[in-house]
Design an enzyme around this catalytic site. Structure first.
Site, PDB file in Angstrom:
ATOM      1  N   LYS A  56       0.792  -1.215   0.000  1.00 45.13           N
ATOM      2  CA  LYS A  56       0.000   0.000   0.000  1.00 45.13           C
ATOM      3  C   LYS A  56       0.829   1.270   0.000  1.00 45.13           C
ATOM      4  O   LYS A  56       0.360   2.343  -0.373  1.00 45.13           O
ATOM      5  CB  LYS A  56      -0.901   0.030   1.247  1.00 45.13           C
ATOM      6  CG  LYS A  56      -1.827  -1.134   1.398  1.00 45.13           C
ATOM      7  CD  LYS A  56      -2.591  -1.001   2.753  1.00 45.13           C
ATOM      8  CE  LYS A  56      -3.363  -2.231   3.060  1.00 45.13           C
ATOM      9  NZ  LYS A  56      -3.980  -2.180   4.420  1.00 45.13           N
ATOM     10  N   GLY A  57       2.049   1.186   0.493  1.00 42.73           N
ATOM     11  CA  GLY A  57       2.801   2.387   0.867  1.00 42.73           C
ATOM     12  C   GLY A  57       3.002   3.419  -0.230  1.00 42.73           C
ATOM     13  O   GLY A  57       3.119   4.610   0.047  1.00 42.73           O
TER      14      GLY A  57
ATOM     15  N   GLU B  34       7.877   2.937  -5.582  1.00 40.39           N
ATOM     16  CA  GLU B  34       7.905   2.372  -4.226  1.00 40.39           C
ATOM     17  C   GLU B  34       8.054   3.505  -3.215  1.00 40.39           C
ATOM     18  O   GLU B  34       8.654   4.549  -3.529  1.00 40.39           O
ATOM     19  CB  GLU B  34       9.082   1.381  -4.143  1.00 40.39           C
ATOM     20  CG  GLU B  34       9.358   0.760  -2.806  1.00 40.39           C
ATOM     21  CD  GLU B  34       8.218  -0.078  -2.253  1.00 40.39           C
ATOM     22  OE1 GLU B  34       7.119   0.466  -2.117  1.00 40.39           O
ATOM     23  OE2 GLU B  34       8.459  -1.252  -1.919  1.00 40.39           O
ATOM     24  N   ASP B  35       7.539   3.308  -2.029  1.00 36.38           N
ATOM     25  CA  ASP B  35       7.691   4.355  -1.014  1.00 36.38           C
ATOM     26  C   ASP B  35       9.076   4.325  -0.368  1.00 36.38           C
ATOM     27  O   ASP B  35       9.703   5.361  -0.196  1.00 36.38           O
ATOM     28  CB  ASP B  35       6.585   4.289   0.054  1.00 36.38           C
ATOM     29  CG  ASP B  35       6.496   2.939   0.740  1.00 36.38           C
ATOM     30  OD1 ASP B  35       7.095   1.957   0.237  1.00 36.38           O
ATOM     31  OD2 ASP B  35       5.836   2.857   1.787  1.00 36.38           O
TER      32      ASP B  35
ATOM     33  N   ARG C 104      -0.656   6.666   7.636  1.00 37.05           N
ATOM     34  CA  ARG C 104      -0.446   6.815   6.191  1.00 37.05           C
ATOM     35  C   ARG C 104      -0.961   8.168   5.692  1.00 37.05           C
ATOM     36  O   ARG C 104      -0.482   8.704   4.699  1.00 37.05           O
ATOM     37  CB  ARG C 104      -1.171   5.706   5.415  1.00 37.05           C
ATOM     38  CG  ARG C 104      -0.640   4.309   5.619  1.00 37.05           C
ATOM     39  CD  ARG C 104      -1.216   3.373   4.548  1.00 37.05           C
ATOM     40  NE  ARG C 104      -1.095   1.971   4.919  1.00 37.05           N
ATOM     41  CZ  ARG C 104      -0.028   1.207   4.690  1.00 37.05           C
ATOM     42  NH1 ARG C 104       1.035   1.719   4.113  1.00 37.05           N
ATOM     43  NH2 ARG C 104      -0.012  -0.066   5.041  1.00 37.05           N
TER      44      ARG C 104
ATOM     45  N   PHE D 114      12.146   5.303  12.296  1.00 43.49           N
ATOM     46  CA  PHE D 114      10.939   4.715  11.710  1.00 43.49           C
ATOM     47  C   PHE D 114      10.121   5.804  11.047  1.00 43.49           C
ATOM     48  O   PHE D 114       9.644   6.732  11.685  1.00 43.49           O
ATOM     49  CB  PHE D 114      10.118   3.984  12.772  1.00 43.49           C
ATOM     50  CG  PHE D 114       9.173   2.989  12.165  1.00 43.49           C
ATOM     51  CD1 PHE D 114       9.549   1.670  11.983  1.00 43.49           C
ATOM     52  CD2 PHE D 114       7.911   3.391  11.746  1.00 43.49           C
ATOM     53  CE1 PHE D 114       8.690   0.753  11.393  1.00 43.49           C
ATOM     54  CE2 PHE D 114       7.044   2.471  11.156  1.00 43.49           C
ATOM     55  CZ  PHE D 114       7.436   1.162  10.982  1.00 43.49           C
TER      56      PHE D 114
ATOM     57  N   ASP E  27      14.338  -0.575   1.954  1.00 44.34           N
ATOM     58  CA  ASP E  27      14.950  -0.799   3.266  1.00 44.34           C
ATOM     59  C   ASP E  27      15.922  -1.976   3.139  1.00 44.34           C
ATOM     60  O   ASP E  27      17.085  -1.784   2.765  1.00 44.34           O
ATOM     61  CB  ASP E  27      13.830  -1.047   4.280  1.00 44.34           C
ATOM     62  CG  ASP E  27      14.299  -1.045   5.716  1.00 44.34           C
ATOM     63  OD1 ASP E  27      15.518  -0.932   5.941  1.00 44.34           O
ATOM     64  OD2 ASP E  27      13.464  -1.170   6.631  1.00 44.34           O
TER      65      ASP E  27
ATOM     66  N   ASP F   8       3.190   3.649   6.865  1.00 43.19           N
ATOM     67  CA  ASP F   8       2.403   3.385   8.081  1.00 43.19           C
ATOM     68  C   ASP F   8       3.249   2.848   9.215  1.00 43.19           C
ATOM     69  O   ASP F   8       4.390   2.413   9.027  1.00 43.19           O
ATOM     70  CB  ASP F   8       1.337   2.338   7.778  1.00 43.19           C
ATOM     71  CG  ASP F   8       1.935   0.927   7.649  1.00 43.19           C
ATOM     72  OD1 ASP F   8       2.913   0.774   6.891  1.00 43.19           O
ATOM     73  OD2 ASP F   8       1.441   0.011   8.317  1.00 43.19           O
TER      74      ASP F   8
ATOM     75  N   LYS G  71      16.576   3.923   2.451  1.00 44.60           N
ATOM     76  CA  LYS G  71      17.158   3.742   3.787  1.00 44.60           C
ATOM     77  C   LYS G  71      18.257   2.694   3.648  1.00 44.60           C
ATOM     78  O   LYS G  71      18.013   1.495   3.647  1.00 44.60           O
ATOM     79  CB  LYS G  71      16.048   3.253   4.720  1.00 44.60           C
ATOM     80  CG  LYS G  71      16.357   3.336   6.178  1.00 44.60           C
ATOM     81  CD  LYS G  71      15.213   2.691   6.933  1.00 44.60           C
ATOM     82  CE  LYS G  71      14.944   3.387   8.224  1.00 44.60           C
ATOM     83  NZ  LYS G  71      13.840   2.719   8.950  1.00 44.60           N
TER      84      LYS G  71
END
Ligand code: PRP
Length: 178
Positions: free
Chosen positions: A42-43, A98-99, A164, A151, A102, A158, A130
């Site tokens: 969802k991000g 993509e958000d 979000r 974070f 990581d 989220d 990140k």
């Protein structure tokens, strides 16, 4: 929002500016071509919505749903696809949106998955990179912001499905979330 406390890392105005810059780079690179933009739910949904409206090349859109975090702050290490694309990508230029990158596992999985369908090209645009927790060698082609530990929530990202909707990119204050 419950007991969560966050501070703004990148305010909405700065995000807008950076999104426009990314869209200009992408539009220049794909001039005269048409893109299929694939968002990872969802991000990525808010970032993708803003990004494609700033592109000056035509695009079609599709989505996959991938998850690796579960209800926590660290990746489970296992990528699960619960929704595939619905478009034929054979011979097409693909931009994955993509958000955050990581560990790199989600995007590595998706790029490999899509390569099986013989696209002409695949590139990745990530809002956030990140780098400190990479588990596999993965580089996005377009990156909005490089972030350190912490974070990140808001603008689509989220924590346990909360936050979000925040318009800014925020970081949860130390001690609030592992
Ligand atoms: C998050 C984020 C990326 C992925 C990045 O998704 O949105 O898709 O993890 O992590 P990685 O590089 O370690 O694989 P999440 O599983 O939390 O699902 P969501 O997009 O629905 O929030």
């Amino acid at each position: 929002m419950d007991a969560l406390q966050q501070e703004v890392l990148y305010p909405r105005e700065l995000i807008d500016k950076r999104v426009k810059e990314l869209a200009a780079d992408i539009s220049r690179d794909y001039q005269g071509r048409e893109l299929i933009v694939i968002g990872i739910l969802k991000g990525a949904f808010i970032f993708m919505a803003d990004l494609i409206r700033c592109l000056s090349v035509p695009c079609r859109v599709d989505f996959v749903r991938l998850a690796s975090y579960g209800a926590g702050a660290t990746s489970s290490g296992k990528v699960v696809m619960t929704k595939d694309i619905e478009t034929s990508i054979n011979g097409c230029d693909i931009l994955i949106v993509e958000d955050i990158v990581d560990s790199g596992l989600t995007l590595t999985f998706l790029v490999n998955w899509l390569q099986e369908r013989n696209p002409l090209s695949i590139r990745v645009c990530a809002l956030l990179d990140k780098r400190a927790r990479r588990q596999v060698d993965f580089e996005a082609d377009y990156v909005g912001f490089t972030v350190d530990e912490g974070f990140i929530v808001g603008y689509g990202l989220d924590v346990d499905e909360k936050a979000r909707f925040l318009p800014d990119i925020c970081v949860i204050k130390e001690g609030m979330k592992k």
